[in-house]
Design a protein around this motif. Structure first.
Motif, PDB file in Angstrom:
ATOM      1  N   LEU A 144       6.037   2.731   5.678  1.00 48.88           N
ATOM      2  CA  LEU A 144       4.857   3.588   5.752  1.00 48.88           C
ATOM      3  C   LEU A 144       3.616   2.775   5.433  1.00 48.88           C
ATOM      4  N   ARG A 145       2.507   3.162   6.065  1.00 44.28           N
ATOM      5  CA  ARG A 145       1.209   2.692   5.606  1.00 44.28           C
ATOM      6  C   ARG A 145       0.513   3.893   4.965  1.00 44.28           C
ATOM      7  N   VAL A 146      -0.115   3.673   3.822  1.00 45.62           N
ATOM      8  CA  VAL A 146      -0.756   4.773   3.101  1.00 45.62           C
ATOM      9  C   VAL A 146      -2.226   4.434   2.909  1.00 45.62           C
ATOM     10  N   VAL A 147      -3.103   5.313   3.422  1.00 44.49           N
ATOM     11  CA  VAL A 147      -4.530   5.043   3.296  1.00 44.49           C
ATOM     12  C   VAL A 147      -5.216   6.208   2.590  1.00 44.49           C
ATOM     13  N   ALA A 148      -6.379   5.946   2.019  1.00 45.66           N
ATOM     14  CA  ALA A 148      -7.107   6.974   1.278  1.00 45.66           C
ATOM     15  C   ALA A 148      -8.602   6.763   1.474  1.00 45.66           C
ATOM     16  N   PRO A 149      -9.196   7.390   2.507  1.00 47.12           N
ATOM     17  CA  PRO A 149     -10.641   7.239   2.674  1.00 47.12           C
ATOM     18  C   PRO A 149     -11.383   7.866   1.488  1.00 47.12           C
ATOM     19  N   ALA A 150     -12.316   7.120   0.929  1.00 52.27           N
ATOM     20  CA  ALA A 150     -13.053   7.613  -0.233  1.00 52.27           C
ATOM     21  C   ALA A 150     -14.519   7.858   0.089  1.00 52.27           C
ATOM     22  N   THR A 151     -14.964   7.370   1.233  1.00 57.73           N
ATOM     23  CA  THR A 151     -16.373   7.513   1.592  1.00 57.73           C
ATOM     24  C   THR A 151     -16.468   8.240   2.932  1.00 57.73           C
ATOM     25  N   VAL A 152     -17.650   8.802   3.244  1.00 56.93           N
ATOM     26  CA  VAL A 152     -17.781   9.487   4.536  1.00 56.93           C
ATOM     27  C   VAL A 152     -17.610   8.503   5.684  1.00 56.93           C
ATOM     28  N   LEU A 236      -9.738   0.637  -3.141  1.00 58.94           N
ATOM     29  CA  LEU A 236      -8.513   0.062  -2.564  1.00 58.94           C
ATOM     30  C   LEU A 236      -8.347   0.423  -1.093  1.00 58.94           C
ATOM     31  N   ARG A 237      -8.757   1.624  -0.702  1.00 60.53           N
ATOM     32  CA  ARG A 237      -8.685   2.132   0.673  1.00 60.53           C
ATOM     33  C   ARG A 237      -7.251   2.259   1.185  1.00 60.53           C
ATOM     34  N   THR A 238      -6.478   1.214   1.102  1.00 63.20           N
ATOM     35  CA  THR A 238      -5.091   1.252   1.554  1.00 63.20           C
ATOM     36  C   THR A 238      -4.197   1.071   0.329  1.00 63.20           C
ATOM     37  N   LEU A 239      -3.302   2.027   0.124  1.00 61.34           N
ATOM     38  CA  LEU A 239      -2.462   2.024  -1.076  1.00 61.34           C
ATOM     39  C   LEU A 239      -1.115   1.372  -0.798  1.00 61.34           C
TER      40      LEU A 239
END
Lengths: 326, 436, 84
Positions: A144-152, A236-239
């Motif tokens: 899996l790739r896990v991402v987490a956008p934190a900004t618009v 981090l953007r990508t976890l």
């Protein structure tokens, strides 16, 4: 030129663009059509693209996530919306045992190009069954790739990069971010999903955050700045996979680190990041790696207890000052 | 005169993490000049003459001959007379390589006896810990989730000094005794800041029993094995090859050598090395090191010349600033360095800093050399046999002397397009040997 | 120079360049450079050593004629004899 936009609208625009750009893209999930999705990200898209491509699904995470994985195997590019990470646990078998494994078990013959989006995090008085931060559960899983956008800006552009990935991508959207506003820079484009971003440069201490904790880390950094401590804030953007290089290079310069994680401290992402820093920067560390995490309780419902359970700016400031012995 | 400074075990290449002084050429009280050879160090690969980079006087010898010590260990103390003498660029260029392996290159501080973990008072606890009676059966602490390290038996006095890993490393490198300091860091730990004000105090190296000596050929093999395995593990090599017309260069060289006494004759290798050095100066992306996740250009073109040793193995000492040398001077340098490589008398500065390497196996009859890059360098030029082959010149098939030159390069640092230009530059330069 | 003298000069010169090499072990008609693993730098040094011992400057153009002990012995003896 810059434009102010909400995180929700940025995601909405990203979905419209994806549907326009590629006929194989479809959106599926609970109430994504008429209701526009739980957080109104897909509002109105079914009128524009039709119910075949913006599909309501039955209330069965295992069923519709599995269908999305099947559609991806069949050549489509589904975006599956799951209401919250808590409910995604019903689809854990599909994601962990199917989506993450097929490429490997088929000897590279079958890849699963699915994007599974879900809300995460607390702060909206939705109580324990809607508020947890379980990013680490997915970040644990190879395949899996896990991402987490934190900004618009990342909310606007990460989806396209996630769809470009030939393998499954889990995208975490912190529920408190949907209504947040930010400036969207003109001419944005594909996001390098392998790289973390330094959101604020600094020389004294490295603060690692992502998703819902980024704004708290930045606020803490401002406060530290007024006390003469220059904190570098990494988004981090990508976890998974973690961008060790950016973290390590930063800590080599600052010699100190604090990780801000809305997940629990035990056996979580903050533990992983702390371990990697210690493994790779041991002889550069001038203080123990600090962690600011959620209290080890199911997230409480009452507002004052919920806020007390979550990582907050004063705790980040305190952890940074403890590392600086200030 | 300023405080005595340390003369430490130098790093003589990326594959070295320890060495043995086999002989001191100087003793306490002797005057030394910058550049003097003061000791011979035996590494896994060779006996190396070690230069000193300050002028002054030897105050004290800290490590007697015969003891194996890690790179960075103080070997002697010098009273310097040339003030802020700075090691020459070559040694400085090699230093970053060490930063990547601090664990093996810094002398460990004398280990104090094992002690229980420090009974540290918990640092200022975030307010969440203050929440009482969480609505679960298990409080945070029963998960081992508190901020403070779990302590076995409370109240046991800590005999180990609290110091950050960074402070311990720096103290080891500078020879500072941590027990003489008081800490200002978290929990009273000694931090890097506490070391800043303290000047180095020499600490004699504790004698340690000599390790059993390995067979030199085996050690050489092992050193090459480690370095080459690291290269293939870490470096994404790409390979390019080009046939270079050496007819003009050969005719020029034959004419030049016809007028030279045997002892001044020039080998074709010298012409090719000069062309490689000039090409590297023109394409600096191939001349330097991949360190800390980025390319760091070399400080001058220091050509590593792969020299095979009789009885097996090889070393690749540097010809310093090869692009600045005339071909006759380069030939003199080449003869000298090959002779000393084979007699085991290389100098430390030659071992530590090649910026790219040339491997010439033409004498052994091969056409193509696809080399393995010496980490942390980013390229290796291979030269095959100069042979007469059919070539098409102005539409006619004619016999020409050609050599196949190859480039093995680190794809992290450069791409094939640039590599092709680098090889082409070499080919072009040798067409006008008189200008080299 | 007799063949014996020439042969001694050559053996001495080779041993001076590569102490561990034993030219006497090599078949006199075999390629001496290949047999003893001597490269062009060694070859140059052997020519210099021969020059030091005899004063003979072998032209580079003649190197191809000097591939075996027998060739070299004949060549050196031949170069010196007419003059002497």
């Amino acid at each position: 030129m810059t434009d102010t936009i909400t995180y929700r609208d940025a995601l909405h625009d990203a979905h419209r663009e994806a549907l326009e750009a590629d006929d194989r893209v479809l959106v599926m999930g609970e109430d994504v059509a008429d209701y526009g999705g739980t957080y109104a990200v897909t509002k109105g898209l079914h009128e524009e693209f039709g119910r075949a491509r913006v599909r309501n699904t039955p209330l069965s995470e295992s069923g519709f996530v599995g269908a999305g994985i099947g559609a991806a195997l069949g050549g489509l590019r589904p975006i599956v919306e799951v209401m919250t990470v808590n409910f995604s646990l019903l689809a854990l078998d599909q994601i962990v045992n199917t989506a993450a494994t097929y490429l490997h078990m088929s000897g590279g013959q079958f890849n699963v190009p699915v994007v599974i989006r879900m809300a995460t995090g607390a702060g909206r008085q939705l109580a324990a069954q809607h508020s947890h931060s379980l990013e680490a559960w997915y970040a644990h899983v190879p395949g899996l790739r896990v991402v987490a956008p934190a900004t618009v800006t990342d909310a606007r552009w990460m989806l396209a990069s996630a769809l470009d990935d030939p393998d499954p991508v889990i995208m975490f959207e912190h529920a408190a971010l949907y209504a947040s506003k930010g400036e969207l820079s003109d001419g944005g484009g594909p996001v390098d999903l392998d790289r973390a971003a330094i959101r604020r440069p600094g020389s004294d201490i490295t603060i690692c955050a992502w998703g819902g904790t980024l704004s708290k880390a930045l606020e803490a950094a401002e406060e530290l700045g007024s006390d003469g401590i220059e904190a570098e804030v990494i988004d981090l953007r990508t976890l998974r996979p973690l961008d060790d290089a950016t973290i390590v290079q930063s800590v080599m310069r600052t010699n100190r680190a604090v990780v801000v994680d809305e997940g629990w401290r035990s056996v979580g992402l903050s533990a992983e990041i702390s371990a990697r820093i210690t493994e790779q920067c041991f002889y550069h560390l001038d203080a123990p790696v600090g962690r600011v995490c959620s209290a080890e309780v199911p997230i409480p419902y009452p507002s004052h207890l919920e806020q007390a359970a979550l990582p907050q700016v004063p705790a980040v400031v305190a952890a940074a000052k403890a590392a600086m012995n200030r | 005169m300023s405080d005595p400074i340390e003369f430490v075990m130098p790093s003589l290449g990326a594959d070295m993490d320890e060495g043995t002084i086999t002989e001191w050429m100087v003793g306490p009280g002797d005057a030394v000049e910058r550049g003097d050879i003061v000791a011979i160090v035996e590494t896994d690969k060779a006996d190396i003459d070690i230069e000193v980079w300050h002028s002054g006087r030897v105050a004290e010898i800290l490590v007697p001959p015969g003891r194996l010590v890690p790179v960075g260990t103080p070997l002697a103390m010098l009273d310097v007379t040339d003030g802020e003498a700075i090691p020459p660029a070559p040694v400085a260029a090699a230093a970053p390589a060490e930063a990547t392996a601090p664990a093996t290159t810094s002398p460990p501080p004398a280990p104090p006896p094992p002690a229980p973990p420090p009974p540290a008072p918990p640092p200022s606890a975030p307010d969440m810990v203050a929440i009482t009676s969480p609505p679960t059966r298990h409080g945070p602490t029963s998960y081992g989730a508190g901020d403070s390290p779990a302590t076995g038996d409370d109240g046991a006095p800590a005999s180990r000094i609290a110091a950050s890993p960074l402070a311990r490393r720096l103290a080891g490198e500078r020879g500072i005794d941590l027990s003489t300091l008081s800490g200002s860091g978290p929990d009273g730990a000694i931090t890097a800041q506490d070391l800043a004000a303290v000047s180095a105090r020499p600490r004699p190296v504790q004698p340690e029993p000599d390790r059993p000596k390995r067979d030199p050929a085996e050690r050489m093999r092992r050193a090459i094995a480690d370095l080459m395995a690291r290269s293939k593990r870490e470096i994404p090599h790409y390979y390019l090859a080009a046939d270079i017309d050496l007819e003009a260069a050969s005719i020029w060289l034959e004419a030049a050598n016809a007028e030279r006494p045997v002892k001044d004759r020039i080998l074709p290798a010298a012409v090719l090395l000069k062309a490689v050095a000039l090409a590297a100066a023109e394409h600096p992306n191939f001349n330097g090191f991949w360190l800390d996740g980025r390319f760091q250009p070399g400080d001058g073109v220091h050509l590593g010349v792969a020299v095979s040793l009789r009885g097996g193995g090889l070393v690749a000492p540097a010809l310093h600033d090869a692009d600045q040398l005339s071909i006759p001077d380069l030939m003199v340098g080449l003869r000298d360095v090959v002779a000393r490589a084979r007699s085991g008398r290389l100098r430390g500065s030659e071992m530590s800093d090649p910026t790219l390497t040339v491997s010439n196996l033409g004498d052994r009859g091969v056409e193509v050399v696809n080399g393995v890059i010496y980490p942390p360098q980013v390229s290796l030029v291979g030269l095959g046999r100069i042979s007469t082959r059919p070539a098409v010149v102005d539409g006619e098939i004619v016999a020409r002397r050609l050599v196949t030159a190859t480039l093995a390069a680190d794809h992290r640092a450069t791409d094939g397009q640039l590599g092709a230009r680098f090889l082409n530059t070499i080919a072009k330069l040798v067409q006008e040997p008189e200008k080299l | 120079m007799t063949n014996e003298e020439a042969a001694r000069v050559i053996v001495d010169a080779i041993e001076a360049v590569a102490a561990d090499a034993d030219p006497r072990e090599v078949d006199p008609t075999e390629d001496i450079w290949y047999a003893l693993d001597l490269d062009s730098m060694d070859q140059l040094n052997v020519m210099i050593a021969i020059g030091d011992r005899t004063g003979i400057e072998v032209p580079e153009a003649d190197y191809p004629k000097l591939q075996s002990l027998a060739d070299m012995t004949a060549y050196l003896a031949g170069v010196v004899t007419p003059k002497g």
